[in-house]
Write a protein that holds these residues in place. Structure first.
Motif, PDB file in Angstrom:
ATOM      1  N   ALA A   1      -2.891   2.933  -9.863  1.00  0.00           N
ATOM      2  CA  ALA A   1      -2.556   1.603 -10.364  1.00  0.00           C
ATOM      3  C   ALA A   1      -1.289   1.078  -9.697  1.00  0.00           C
ATOM      4  N   ALA A   2      -0.290   1.975  -9.523  1.00  0.00           N
ATOM      5  CA  ALA A   2       0.937   1.552  -8.836  1.00  0.00           C
ATOM      6  C   ALA A   2       0.642   1.157  -7.396  1.00  0.00           C
ATOM      7  N   GLU A   3      -0.226   1.948  -6.722  1.00  0.00           N
ATOM      8  CA  GLU A   3      -0.587   1.603  -5.353  1.00  0.00           C
ATOM      9  C   GLU A   3      -1.320   0.266  -5.293  1.00  0.00           C
ATOM     10  N   GLU A   4      -2.229   0.011  -6.255  1.00  0.00           N
ATOM     11  CA  GLU A   4      -2.944  -1.266  -6.285  1.00  0.00           C
ATOM     12  C   GLU A   4      -1.972  -2.421  -6.492  1.00  0.00           C
ATOM     13  N   GLN A   5      -1.001  -2.247  -7.362  1.00  0.00           N
ATOM     14  CA  GLN A   5      -0.021  -3.295  -7.600  1.00  0.00           C
ATOM     15  C   GLN A   5       0.807  -3.562  -6.348  1.00  0.00           C
TER      16      GLN A   5
ATOM     17  N   ARG B   1       1.864  -6.846  -1.504  1.00  0.00           N
ATOM     18  CA  ARG B   1       1.884  -7.027  -0.044  1.00  0.00           C
ATOM     19  C   ARG B   1       0.945  -8.155   0.372  1.00  0.00           C
ATOM     20  N   GLU B   2      -0.242  -8.206  -0.235  1.00  0.00           N
ATOM     21  CA  GLU B   2      -1.174  -9.284   0.100  1.00  0.00           C
ATOM     22  C   GLU B   2      -0.597 -10.651  -0.270  1.00  0.00           C
ATOM     23  N   ALA B   3       0.042 -10.725  -1.454  1.00  0.00           N
ATOM     24  CA  ALA B   3       0.647 -11.998  -1.843  1.00  0.00           C
ATOM     25  C   ALA B   3       1.739 -12.400  -0.866  1.00  0.00           C
ATOM     26  N   GLU B   4       2.555 -11.409  -0.444  1.00  0.00           N
ATOM     27  CA  GLU B   4       3.602 -11.707   0.524  1.00  0.00           C
ATOM     28  C   GLU B   4       3.002 -12.161   1.862  1.00  0.00           C
ATOM     29  N   ALA B   5       1.895 -11.498   2.255  1.00  0.00           N
ATOM     30  CA  ALA B   5       1.235 -11.893   3.506  1.00  0.00           C
ATOM     31  C   ALA B   5       0.694 -13.316   3.413  1.00  0.00           C
TER      32      ALA B   5
END
Length: 661
Positions: free
Chosen positions: A413-417, A422-426
């Motif tokens: 779950a931490a990795e998914e978050q 990262r996707e949002a930042e991208a």
């Protein structure tokens, strides 16, 4: 649209029998034809007696050689409408045709064999009704433009115009759509081509419609190949037995149908990103940067698929954990049952010991049996204790497994978050890059507009300083003023025409009165010949004097009418002359500006203006040869002013009187 010609094609009467399913056309290759739903005719000449067969037979017999005997339209009908509504659509379409096409004789027939393809055949004869009565033979003769009743009906070329044909297609689509709207159906007809609708779907961003419109167009098979296909489908022949052209055409259409069906099924279930990926080549062809957006959409779709797969895996692991918990609960229940059995065994052991003591007191010989029973009970108790210990160890291992699985789930779950962050930042970075690119484009456009403005301003300043251009503009202003005054004079032509008509009316009235009085004088002299011979003609002389006064009035009014006519003709002639002078002045101004621009470019004015525009769009970079940007711009301005000063030869060339109007 099908044109029926003779003698290379079937006759119009044969075509009539085909669409009305009469004669040999009542039975087809597959048996009797029962697809005729309705038929009708209209605008037939009186000599036909309302019988379409008589009219089309006469067309075959009397039309000239190689003439077009009829024109046939085959139009699709909405399958959602009832037969009565389909007939109403055909009648509405015929009633809405323009005046010339609406007077042409016609016959129509609706076919529907239940396969979802209702259509109407419309036969049209291109000789419209003109109100003259003729015989059948005369009707189809060559038209007589001077005496229409002695020649044949004029053959119209209305259907030969491509614009009229497209307009008729749009009219048919509108008639069908009006009927569909009135019946409450959502389906609509569109008269435009598939290519036009595909381009419109791309422009509006309707990706599903665009994919559905990108299907392969099948080729027309014709009557012969269609018959071969039916025999092939009934297993009456093999594909190899057909001619090569028929094999290629049938194979091409089969592949096109299979491809179109697969494409439609896929498009109705595909996501927007998948539709964009399919349309990427076409979008890139129209916009070279569109493939970037498609790539990002595909990457986003792949990320969503990975998220769904991980969610499914997490759900499976959660299910396994729930199953493991259920097993542990079941094992705990079994431990409780084992404990209860232990208690029961202990109670049983106590009872057995009491029984043994009683037996030892009562019967000594039962001691051996009691000893065996006690040994057996102890053995069972030991086995039960070992089982309980084993179950407790298994439970502890299960608890450790559950804790480990929960820790792994928290880590995932931490990795998914973190991945989502990262996707949002991208995405934010991509948006910032896109905004920066947009700002750069806007800045370039503004710089280009500023550059063009500076260059145009410099060119206009050079033109304003050029003597030829100034003179040409002065001449143009005078020509515009003359033309405006001529137009104002032309505005008074209706008043002049009205005054001239009144003058002509007055002149005619005076002439008529003079003729009347002269006739009365002659009649009086004829009636009083004796008095005339005696010289007693006072009444006649008075009438002649009145007639002379009216003649003088006639001459005056006629002269005024001629004067007004001369004024009107003078105004019209002056307007034409001034219009020509204005056009000549415009051409000479354009020529003068062209020569001025050429001299401006040859003298370096355009280069200086471009440099000035370039420096104006850049920040000050310090000194350039000992001067800043402002000083450099001033130097360029001086160079540009010098380029606007013509030399002696050019001054000599400028000495002219301008255009002669």
């Amino acid at each position: 649209m099908r044109h029926q010609l003779k003698p290379s094609t079937p006759s119009a009467a044969a075509r009539l029998r085909y669409i009305t399913r009469e004669g040999r056309y009542a039975v087809g290759l597959d048996g009797p034809r029962d697809d005729l739903r309705a038929t009708g005719s209209g605008n037939l000449p009186s000599w036909a007696g309302g019988d379409a067969a008589v009219f089309w037979a006469a067309a075959d017999g009397y039309e000239r050689a190689n003439a077009r005997r009829c024109l046939e339209l085959e139009l699709n009908l909405p399958r959602e409408l009832t037969p009565a509504q389909q007939i109403a659509v055909v009648e509405d379409y015929l009633a809405r045709l323009p005046l010339e096409a609406a007077r042409m004789p016609y016959t129509w027939a609706i076919h529907d064999d239940g396969d979802g393809n209702p259509h109407v055949h419309l036969m049209i004869q291109e000789r419209p009704l003109d109100g003259h009565e003729r015989t059948a033979e005369t009707w189809f003769k060559r038209a007589n433009k001077e005496k229409a009743e002695k020649g044949g009906a004029i053959k119209s070329t209305w259907w030969h115009d491509r614009q009229h044909v497209f307009w008729s297609r749009a009219l048919w689509a509108d008639a069908c759509n009006q009927a569909l709207i009135a019946s409450g159906h959502a389906a609509r007809f569109d008269a435009r081509s598939k290519t036009v609708r595909f381009d419109e779907a791309l422009e509006r961003g309707q990706w599903l419609d665009a994919v559905l419109l990108s299907t392969i167009t099948e080729r027309h098979e014709g009557v012969a190949v269609a018959g071969m296909r039916r025999r092939l489908e009934r297993d009456e022949c093999w594909l190899e037995d057909l001619p090569d052209y028929a094999q290629r055409l049938i194979a091409y259409n089969d592949d096109a149908r299979a491809h179109n069906c697969a494409l439609r099924d896929w498009a109705r279930t595909a996501t927007e990103a998948e539709l964009l990926a399919y349309l990427a080549p076409e979008l890139e062809h129209r916009n070279p940067s569109a493939h970037v957006a498609c790539w990002m959409a595909v990457q986003h779709a792949q990320a969503l698929d990975e998220d769904r797969q991980r969610a499914v895996a997490s759900a499976q692991q959660a299910g396994e954990l729930e199953l493991l918990s259920a097993v542990q609960i079941e094992q705990a229940e079994r431990g409780a049952i084992a404990a209860e059995l232990g208690e029961l065994i202990a109670l049983e052991q106590g009872d057995q010991l009491d029984d043994l003591l009683a037996i030892e007191v009562e019967q000594a010989h039962g001691a051996a049996l009691v000893e065996d029973s006690a040994r057996t009970a102890a053995q069972r108790a030991a086995e039960l204790a070992a089982f309980v210990a084993t179950e407790r160890t298994a439970q502890q291992r299960n608890l450790l497994t559950i804790e480990r699985a929960q820790a792994e789930a928290r880590q995932r779950a931490a990795e998914e978050q973190a991945r989502a962050q990262r996707e949002a930042e991208a995405r934010r970075q991509a948006e910032r890059i896109a905004q920066a690119q947009q700002r750069a484009i806007q800045e370039r456009e503004q710089a280009e507009a500023q550059r063009r403005q500076i260059i145009d301003q410099a060119r206009e300043e050079h033109r304003a300083g050029d003597r030829m251009v100034r003179h040409a503009r002065t001449v143009l202003e005078r020509a515009q003023g003359d033309y405006q005054r001529a137009q104002e004079a032309l505005a008074g032509l209706p008043q002049l025409a009205q005054e001239r008509a009144q003058a002509v009316q007055q002149a005619n009235a005076h002439a008529a009165e003079a003729r009347r009085l002269t006739g009365q004088a002659d009649a009086w002299l004829a009636a009083h010949r004796v008095r005339a011979l005696a010289g007693m003609t006072a009444p006649a002389d008075e009438l002649r004097e009145q007639a002379e006064r009216h003649k003088q009035g006639y001459r005056n009014w006629a002269e005024r009418a001629r004067s007004l006519q001369s004024q009107a003709e003078g105004r019209e002639s002056g307007a034409r002359i001034f219009a020509y002078s204005l056009e000549q002045a415009r051409r000479e101004l354009a020529e003068a500006e062209r020569h001025a621009d050429r001299r401006w470019r040859e003298q370096g004015g355009e280069y200086a203006a471009e440099r000035r525009a370039e420096l104006a769009s850049q920040p000050d970079q310090g000194n350039r040869g000992g001067m800043g940007r402002a000083g450099f711009l001033e130097a360029l301005q001086r160079v540009q002013e010098r380029t606007q000063e013509p030399d002696q030869d050019q001054q000599h060339d400028h000495d002219w009187d301008g255009p002669s109007l």
